[in-house]
Design an enzyme around this catalytic site. Structure first.
Site, PDB file in Angstrom:
ATOM      1  N   ASN A   7       0.834  -1.203  -0.017  1.00 48.88           N
ATOM      2  CA  ASN A   7      -0.174   0.025   0.103  1.00 48.88           C
ATOM      3  C   ASN A   7       0.820   1.149   0.043  1.00 48.88           C
ATOM      4  O   ASN A   7       1.474   1.566   1.120  1.00 48.88           O
ATOM      5  CB  ASN A   7      -1.007  -0.259   1.289  1.00 48.88           C
ATOM      6  CG  ASN A   7      -1.906   1.215   1.334  1.00 48.88           C
ATOM      7  OD1 ASN A   7      -1.982   1.935   0.440  1.00 48.88           O
ATOM      8  ND2 ASN A   7      -2.674   1.170   2.226  1.00 48.88           N
ATOM      9  N   ARG A  90      -2.374  -2.115  -3.467  1.00 49.49           N
ATOM     10  CA  ARG A  90      -3.858  -1.558  -3.300  1.00 49.49           C
ATOM     11  C   ARG A  90      -3.602  -0.276  -4.336  1.00 49.49           C
ATOM     12  O   ARG A  90      -2.579   0.723  -4.271  1.00 49.49           O
ATOM     13  CB  ARG A  90      -3.980  -0.949  -1.753  1.00 49.49           C
ATOM     14  CG  ARG A  90      -4.967   0.103  -1.619  1.00 49.49           C
ATOM     15  CD  ARG A  90      -4.880   0.807  -0.283  1.00 49.49           C
ATOM     16  NE  ARG A  90      -6.151   1.426   0.015  1.00 49.49           N
ATOM     17  CZ  ARG A  90      -5.930   2.762   0.477  1.00 49.49           C
ATOM     18  NH1 ARG A  90      -4.958   3.151   0.963  1.00 49.49           N
ATOM     19  NH2 ARG A  90      -7.066   3.730   0.541  1.00 49.49           N
ATOM     20  N   HIS A 179     -12.695   2.916   0.263  1.00 46.24           N
ATOM     21  CA  HIS A 179     -12.716   1.818   1.346  1.00 46.24           C
ATOM     22  C   HIS A 179     -13.454   0.475   0.846  1.00 46.24           C
ATOM     23  O   HIS A 179     -13.930  -0.396   1.669  1.00 46.24           O
ATOM     24  CB  HIS A 179     -13.599   2.182   2.562  1.00 46.24           C
ATOM     25  CG  HIS A 179     -13.082   3.217   3.460  1.00 46.24           C
ATOM     26  ND1 HIS A 179     -13.706   4.158   4.225  1.00 46.24           N
ATOM     27  CD2 HIS A 179     -11.625   3.536   3.889  1.00 46.24           C
ATOM     28  CE1 HIS A 179     -12.931   5.114   4.958  1.00 46.24           C
ATOM     29  NE2 HIS A 179     -11.557   4.449   4.590  1.00 46.24           N
ATOM     30  N   ARG A 238     -11.363  15.731   7.371  1.00 47.88           N
ATOM     31  CA  ARG A 238     -12.319  15.922   6.289  1.00 47.88           C
ATOM     32  C   ARG A 238     -13.554  16.327   6.379  1.00 47.88           C
ATOM     33  O   ARG A 238     -14.174  15.832   7.681  1.00 47.88           O
ATOM     34  CB  ARG A 238     -12.342  14.732   5.334  1.00 47.88           C
ATOM     35  CG  ARG A 238     -10.998  14.520   4.620  1.00 47.88           C
ATOM     36  CD  ARG A 238     -10.989  13.155   3.948  1.00 47.88           C
ATOM     37  NE  ARG A 238      -9.894  12.276   4.398  1.00 47.88           N
ATOM     38  CZ  ARG A 238     -10.126  11.091   4.172  1.00 47.88           C
ATOM     39  NH1 ARG A 238     -11.035  10.492   3.106  1.00 47.88           N
ATOM     40  NH2 ARG A 238      -9.349  10.159   4.423  1.00 47.88           N
ATOM     41  N   GLU A 331     -14.279   0.041  15.893  1.00 49.37           N
ATOM     42  CA  GLU A 331     -13.802  -1.342  16.587  1.00 49.37           C
ATOM     43  C   GLU A 331     -13.365  -1.006  18.006  1.00 49.37           C
ATOM     44  O   GLU A 331     -13.469  -1.842  18.917  1.00 49.37           O
ATOM     45  CB  GLU A 331     -12.342  -1.795  16.042  1.00 49.37           C
ATOM     46  CG  GLU A 331     -12.843  -2.452  14.592  1.00 49.37           C
ATOM     47  CD  GLU A 331     -11.504  -2.837  13.710  1.00 49.37           C
ATOM     48  OE1 GLU A 331     -10.576  -2.801  14.504  1.00 49.37           O
ATOM     49  OE2 GLU A 331     -11.440  -2.744  12.427  1.00 49.37           O
ATOM     50  N   ASN A 332     -13.308   0.368  18.339  1.00 46.72           N
ATOM     51  CA  ASN A 332     -12.730   0.591  19.568  1.00 46.72           C
ATOM     52  C   ASN A 332     -13.636   1.347  20.521  1.00 46.72           C
ATOM     53  O   ASN A 332     -13.790   1.577  21.762  1.00 46.72           O
ATOM     54  CB  ASN A 332     -11.434   1.296  19.668  1.00 46.72           C
ATOM     55  CG  ASN A 332     -10.219   0.326  19.139  1.00 46.72           C
ATOM     56  OD1 ASN A 332     -10.028  -0.633  19.842  1.00 46.72           O
ATOM     57  ND2 ASN A 332      -9.840   0.446  17.907  1.00 46.72           N
ATOM     58  N   GLU A 381      -8.038  -5.529   5.192  1.00 46.09           N
ATOM     59  CA  GLU A 381      -7.927  -5.041   3.919  1.00 46.09           C
ATOM     60  C   GLU A 381      -6.744  -5.840   3.182  1.00 46.09           C
ATOM     61  O   GLU A 381      -6.781  -6.410   2.118  1.00 46.09           O
ATOM     62  CB  GLU A 381      -7.699  -3.545   3.624  1.00 46.09           C
ATOM     63  CG  GLU A 381      -8.756  -2.809   3.847  1.00 46.09           C
ATOM     64  CD  GLU A 381      -8.836  -1.349   4.059  1.00 46.09           C
ATOM     65  OE1 GLU A 381      -8.817  -0.461   3.231  1.00 46.09           O
ATOM     66  OE2 GLU A 381      -8.363  -1.181   5.310  1.00 46.09           O
TER      67      GLU A 381
END
Ligand code: ADP
Length: 394
Positions: A7, A90, A179, A238, A331-332, A381
């Site tokens: 990547n 990627r 994504h 963003r 996830e957290n 990924e």
């Protein structure tokens, strides 16, 4: 079979070597500050992780150092580079040309280059990585995996913008979504966990960049990132969706032109811009705890926009059977998930708060009586890229 997953950013190179026999990660690492002073490499293998200074004028030298780290010293995980069977790259933007991953040929590189105006920061970096890998690894088969590809099933009514049609035809202005590799991995994992692909699924990838996807029978029907990854929900730096008139309004008043406005909206907005504290959600939460009102506002905006988008995707899908969270925040951030589930009670969502009290684990967080399955599924990924690569070179 061993697959090297790459990547590349304009000044960075992330890598992971995966043994497809058992999908075991043999090593992983990151080259930083490529083309700048004080470059460095962080390499992790055999339970040993070290960051060392390096000289990386270009990605080619970085790749050469990666090979050295993999084949010598404490981080050694292969005897010779010939043990690597293929490389998966990627690539951010596949435009309308690439609807799935493909073997890299000269023609493919040329097409990725032609698509660069759509992703001026990302696609040229991807090409740098591909070309440098060719120099260092010779004729090894390489595969491109596109961030946009999984979203290519969206219907025109979801991907078109209501501006004159000629701009779609002349310049390719439409929603592409990003994504995709993450949304594909977690939705596939959801199908495995539930025994079948949920009919109506909403995947929430929440990290520094964030996007949601509405997925019907395994196919994306809508997603929140748009023509670029700037659209959709509030992110680290963003802005997400804003009234487009704001752009010319501020540009005029502040005498900002294209570059200045791009910087403002991409790098100075989002959680950072609203809170004035940080782009990192952990810092924002900590400051909010300390009574910082703007940090609290930024956190509230994320939660509110999330609930609003999930509601709109439930409408687009005609209901929802499963919702899942992934990415560093998804996830957290247990508190955020709890609040979202609370606010989705109108959909019949109930929470299992004990199960929700976990980080980075694959777990169902909805209650036994919930009408909607709500899950946390950590994304991966790299494994998706490695699987596509192995599949295509067979
Ligand atoms: P990227 O999009 O760069 O891959 P990640 O998916 O790693 O980023 O997500 C980074 C985000 O996850 C940051 O905003 C970080 O604060 C957030 N995050 C990580 N751990 C936690 C935590 N324990 N609680 C809340 N947010 C967290």
């Amino acid at each position: 079979m061993k697959v090297l997953v790459i990547n590349c950013g304009s000044s960075s190179l992330k890598y992971q070597l995966i043994d497809m026999d058992g999908e075991k990660v043999l090593c992983k690492g990151l080259c930083e500050r490529i083309g700048m002073e004080s470059s460095m490499i962080t390499h992790e293998a055999n339970g040993h992780k070290a960051t060392t200074p390096a000289i990386f004028p270009t990605h080619t030298e970085a790749f050469a150092e990666v090979v050295k780290k993999m084949t010598t010293g404490e981080g050694k995980c292969i005897n010779d580079v010939s043990e690597i069977d293929a490389i998966g790259h990627r690539v951010v933007h596949g435009g309308e040309k690439f609807k799935e991953s493909c073997l890299i040929t000269d023609e493919v590189i040329e097409t990725i280059r032609e698509l660069s105006p759509l992703a001026p920061l990302h696609n040229p970096a991807g090409i740098l990585g591909i070309e440098a890998a060719r120099k260092v690894f010779g004729n090894i088969p390489m595969v491109a995996v596109f961030d946009t590809a999984f979203h290519s099933t969206m219907p025109p009514k979801a991907y078109m913008y209501a501006i004159p049609y000629e701009y779609y035809e002349k310049y390719g202005v439409r929603r592409y979504g990003f994504h995709g590799t993450s949304h594909r991995y977690v939705s596939g994992r959801m199908a495995e966990l539930l025994g079948e692909m949920p009919h109506r699924l909403i995947t929430c990838h929440l990290g520094n960049g964030s996007s949601l996807a509405a997925i019907k029978d395994g196919k994306v029907v809508d997603t929140s990132m748009g023509f670029t990854p700037l659209d959709g929900i509030i992110m680290g730096t963003r802005c997400g969706s804003i009234d487009p008139s704001i752009v010319s309004y501020i540009a005029n008043l502040e005498n900002l032109h294209e570059r200045g406005m791009n910087r403002l909206l991409n790098n100075e907005s989002g959680l950072l811009g609203v809170s004035g504290v940080s782009s990192d959600f952990r810092d924002v939460l900590e400051e909010a705890e300390n009574g910082n009102e703007r940090a609290q506002l930024a956190a509230d905006m994320l939660e509110y926009q999330l609930v609003k988008l999930i509601g709109s995707y439930a409408a687009a899908l005609g209901g929802v059977d499963a919702i899942l969270f992934t990415g560093g925040i998804g996830e957290n951030a247990m508190g955020l998930r709890e609040q979202v589930m609370h606010d989705l009670a109108y959909l019949g969502v109930t929470a299992d708060l004990a199960a929700n009290n976990s980080r980075g684990e694959e777990v169902r967080i909805s209650g036994a009586d919930s009408k909607v399955e709500v899950w946390v599924v950590p994304t991966n990924e790299e494994i998706m890229i490695a699987r596509d690569t192995a599949e295509l070179i067979k």
